[in-house]
Design a protein around this motif. Structure first.
Motif, short mmCIF file in Angstrom:
data_model
loop_
_atom_site.label_atom_id
_atom_site.label_comp_id
_atom_site.label_asym_id
_atom_site.label_seq_id
_atom_site.Cartn_x
_atom_site.Cartn_y
_atom_site.Cartn_z
N SER A 148 1.30 -1.08 -0.31
CA SER A 148 0.20 0.06 -0.17
C SER A 148 0.73 1.40 -0.44
N LEU A 149 2.21 1.08 0.16
CA LEU A 149 3.28 2.35 0.43
C LEU A 149 3.07 3.15 -1.61
N GLY A 150 3.52 2.49 -2.28
CA GLY A 150 2.83 2.15 -3.73
C GLY A 150 4.79 3.00 -3.69
N ASP A 151 4.48 4.46 -3.94
CA ASP A 151 5.44 5.12 -4.61
C ASP A 151 5.83 6.46 -3.60
N SER A 152 5.25 5.59 -2.51
CA SER A 152 5.57 6.62 -1.06
C SER A 152 7.01 5.56 -0.45
N ALA A 153 7.22 4.90 -1.22
CA ALA A 153 8.30 3.26 -0.56
C ALA A 153 9.65 4.85 -1.00
N MET A 154 9.85 5.56 -1.90
CA MET A 154 10.83 5.59 -2.82
C MET A 154 10.69 7.18 -1.46
N MET A 155 10.23 8.10 -1.12
CA MET A 155 10.52 8.90 -0.53
C MET A 155 10.92 8.63 0.46
N PHE A 156 10.76 7.04 1.16
CA PHE A 156 11.75 6.78 2.59
C PHE A 156 12.32 7.01 2.23
N GLY A 157 13.16 6.89 1.65
CA GLY A 157 14.92 6.21 1.02
C GLY A 157 15.36 6.36 1.75
N SER A 158 15.18 8.04 2.48
CA SER A 158 16.80 9.29 3.38
C SER A 158 16.70 9.01 4.61
N SER A 159 15.12 8.55 4.97
CA SER A 159 14.47 8.04 6.52
C SER A 159 15.61 6.97 7.01
N LYS A 160 15.60 7.35 8.70
CA LYS A 160 16.52 6.56 9.04
C LYS A 160 15.40 6.68 10.79
N TYR A 161 15.91 5.55 11.24
CA TYR A 161 15.23 4.51 12.44
C TYR A 161 16.45 4.34 13.55
N ALA A 162 16.34 5.56 14.31
CA ALA A 162 17.52 5.37 15.34
C ALA A 162 17.17 4.75 16.74
N ILE A 163 17.51 3.90 17.26
CA ILE A 163 17.65 3.36 19.02
C ILE A 163 18.41 4.30 19.92
N ASN A 164 18.40 4.73 20.88
CA ASN A 164 19.22 5.20 21.99
C ASN A 164 18.62 4.46 23.26
N TYR A 165 19.42 3.65 23.63
CA TYR A 165 19.02 3.29 25.30
C TYR A 165 19.87 3.81 26.05
N HIS A 166 19.91 4.05 27.18
CA HIS A 166 20.46 4.46 28.33
C HIS A 166 19.98 3.83 29.57
N PHE A 167 21.50 3.20 29.87
CA PHE A 167 21.45 2.32 30.78
C PHE A 167 21.84 3.12 32.53
N PRO A 168 21.98 2.12 33.32
CA PRO A 168 22.37 2.38 34.98
C PRO A 168 23.89 2.47 34.82
N ARG A 169 24.01 0.84 33.84
CA ARG A 169 25.12 0.53 33.83
C ARG A 169 26.71 0.72 32.42
N ALA A 170 27.38 0.48 32.67
CA ALA A 170 28.09 0.75 31.40
C ALA A 170 27.30 -1.07 30.47
N VAL A 171 27.52 -0.88 29.13
CA VAL A 171 26.94 -1.94 28.32
C VAL A 171 28.38 -3.43 28.44
N LYS A 172 28.20 -4.08 28.37
CA LYS A 172 29.68 -4.81 27.96
C LYS A 172 28.85 -5.94 26.74
N SER A 173 28.31 -5.73 26.05
CA SER A 173 27.98 -6.15 24.97
C SER A 173 26.75 -5.59 24.06
N PHE A 174 26.52 -5.54 23.21
CA PHE A 174 25.40 -5.39 22.40
C PHE A 174 25.79 -6.57 21.19
N SER A 175 24.55 -7.04 20.90
CA SER A 175 24.50 -8.39 20.01
C SER A 175 24.47 -7.48 18.38
N LYS A 176 24.23 -6.23 18.07
CA LYS A 176 24.12 -6.12 16.74
C LYS A 176 25.80 -5.10 15.99
#
Length: 265
Positions: free
Chosen positions: A200-228
């Motif tokens: 259903s996105l159709g041609d709109s999908a092309m306009m999303f090409g430059s859009s990004k999705y960022a996750i910013n997670y803030h924890f109470p202690r240092a991160v030992k490992s991140f799986s990505k």
């Protein structure tokens, strides 16, 4: 208040194709915290300025839809107060829509539009007592984006990152946190419905090409490992940032499935 929702609807209609999205989660030692979802549509605001959008009343098409976007706005809605103030109007909505609005009681929404600085930002935030219930927060936001007859976006609009979540949706996101290990798991639960949403996105999908999705997670202690691979860390390693293409995560929500392991207390 009515003007706020009118402009929000118009803005969402025309800006989601040029938005940068971010998901910020702040987690305390006891598992409580705060969640913020941000849409930065400043690129669209700049384009509207170049087009002279909103300055000519009565025109059809995009210019009339963008009417009012040449006005500066800095507004905050505390939904608990909004629900109380508008209880008579809300009572006239369908029971389903009343329940969707009620689910937003603990949310705040901030909208900033400044034509001079070409800045347009929407921020929806809430606090939570248990990180394991974060999925309920996202489902509530999906209800907001899918409100019918209440000034919200069209039902099941694929241009909302929450549109396919929740009851009857095609995707699902689950969270868990045991004090040391945090997990975010996204998956497709209805492949046919998901494919329909993408088609259903159709041609709109092309306009999303430059859009990004960022996750910013803030924890109470240092991160030992991140799986990505490709994540960025703050100097104290308590904050991890991971960015993917918006269309990529719409197509495959598993791209934002990850596990975070914190250092021992």
């Amino acid at each position: 208040m009515k003007q706020f929702f009118t402009l929000l609807t118009c803005a969402l209609t025309f800006t989601l194709t040029s938005c940068q999205f971010s998901e910020d989660v702040y987690i305390n030692e006891d598992g409580s915290g705060k969640m913020e979802f941000k849409m930065d549509a400043s690129e669209m605001m700049e384009m509207v300025g170049q087009m002279g959008g909103g300055q000519t009343e009565g025109e059809e098409g995009e210019s009339s839809g963008m009417k009012g976007m040449d006005k500066a706005m800095d507004s905050t809605i505390v939904f608990k107060d909004f629900i109380r103030e508008k209880r008579d109007s809300i009572s006239k909505l369908s029971l389903e829509d009343q329940q969707k609005i009620k689910a937003l009681e603990d949310f705040k929404m901030h909208m900033l539009m400044d034509p001079e600085t070409k800045k347009m930002v929407f921020n929806l935030s809430t606090e939570f007592k248990n990180a394991n219930k974060l999925q309920d927060m996202f489902k509530a936001m999906n209800n907001f984006s899918n409100l019918q007859g209440s000034g919200g976006a069209p039902q099941n609009s694929p241009t909302s990152p929450f549109s396919s979540m929740g009851e009857g949706g095609s995707t699902d996101v689950q969270y868990s946190f045991d004090g040391t290990v945090f997990k975010r798991t996204g998956k497709i639960v209805n492949k046919e419905l998901h494919q329909q949403s993408m088609d259903s996105l159709g041609d709109s999908a092309m306009m999303f090409g430059s859009s990004k999705y960022a996750i910013n997670y803030h924890f109470p202690r240092a991160v030992k490992s991140f799986s990505k691979e490709g994540a960025l860390y703050s100097e104290d390693r308590k904050t991890v940032t991971y960015v993917v293409g918006f269309m990529d995560v719409l197509r495959d929500p598993e791209l934002l499935s990850f596990e975070v392991i914190l250092e021992d207390k």
